[in-house]
Design an enzyme around this catalytic site. Structure first.
Site, mmCIF file in Angstrom:
data_model
loop_
_atom_site.group_PDB
_atom_site.id
_atom_site.type_symbol
_atom_site.label_atom_id
_atom_site.label_comp_id
_atom_site.label_asym_id
_atom_site.label_seq_id
_atom_site.Cartn_x
_atom_site.Cartn_y
_atom_site.Cartn_z
ATOM 1 N N GLY A 55 25.250 0.327 27.349
ATOM 2 C CA GLY A 55 24.036 0.276 26.542
ATOM 3 C C GLY A 55 23.449 1.628 26.198
ATOM 4 C CG HIS A 56 21.930 5.658 27.679
ATOM 5 N ND1 HIS A 56 22.259 6.987 27.681
ATOM 6 C CD2 HIS A 56 20.584 5.624 27.579
ATOM 7 C CE1 HIS A 56 21.168 7.724 27.613
ATOM 8 N NE2 HIS A 56 20.140 6.918 27.555
ATOM 9 C CG PHE A 57 22.702 5.537 23.045
ATOM 10 C CD1 PHE A 57 21.627 4.663 23.024
ATOM 11 C CD2 PHE A 57 22.486 6.834 23.489
ATOM 12 C CE1 PHE A 57 20.356 5.091 23.400
ATOM 13 C CE2 PHE A 57 21.221 7.267 23.877
ATOM 14 C CZ PHE A 57 20.153 6.403 23.839
ATOM 15 C CB VAL A 62 24.211 10.312 25.732
ATOM 16 C CG1 VAL A 62 23.477 11.429 26.460
ATOM 17 C CG2 VAL A 62 24.579 10.739 24.318
#
EC number: 4.2.1.59
Length: 151
Positions: A55-57, A62
């Site tokens: 989810g990041h990203f 990152v």
């Protein structure tokens, strides 16, 4: 003059015996050069398989800065616990404070993050450390962290 090295290489098996953290929240792979002045270097090999990258990203992964701060705290915990002399080793480290935190550059899959931690104060069971997170010698994050070592 540099302080003498007390523990040259702390491997993952020893970290697992030292810290209570486990997957997916054990965020260091090894700790190098724990010195008599309570300094050392934690190492994290960042891979695309990190759960945070879901989810990041997803389109441009990152490594989250807050996970780097936790990696600093875990490194400081290993240094603190392994620095305590005698048989009454603390069994837990509680993260208490974060100060002067700055994120300078993004960390991506494939990077090797080194958490350069050094003690900047100690009172009874409380320890404070300054840390620089580095990738290829460049500072990507920095912070002062405080922790309490306890049974």
């Amino acid at each position: 003059m540099e302080s003498p090295v007390r523990f040259e290489h702390v491997d993952i098996a020893t970290i697992l015996k030292t810290l209570p953290h486990r997957y997916p929240f054990l965020l260091i792979d090894r700790v190098l050069n724990i010195r008599a002045d309570h300094s050392g270097i934690g190492v994290k090999n960042v891979t695309f398989n990190e759960p945070a990258f879901q989810g990041h990203f997803p389109e441009r992964p990152v490594y989250p800065g807050v996970l780097m701060i936790e990696g600093m705290a875990q490194t400081a915990g290993v240094i603190g616990i392994m620095s305590v002399e005698g048989t009454e080793k603390p069994r837990a480290v509680y993260f208490l404070t974060i100060d002067k935190c700055k994120f300078r550059k993004p960390v991506m899959p494939g990077d090797i993050v080194e958490y350069h931690m050094r003690s900047i104060g100690r009172r009874k069971t409380m320890w404070w450390f300054h840390g620089d997170a580095k990738v290829n010698g460049t500072i990507v994050a920095e912070a002062d962290v405080g922790a309490m070592l306890t049974d």
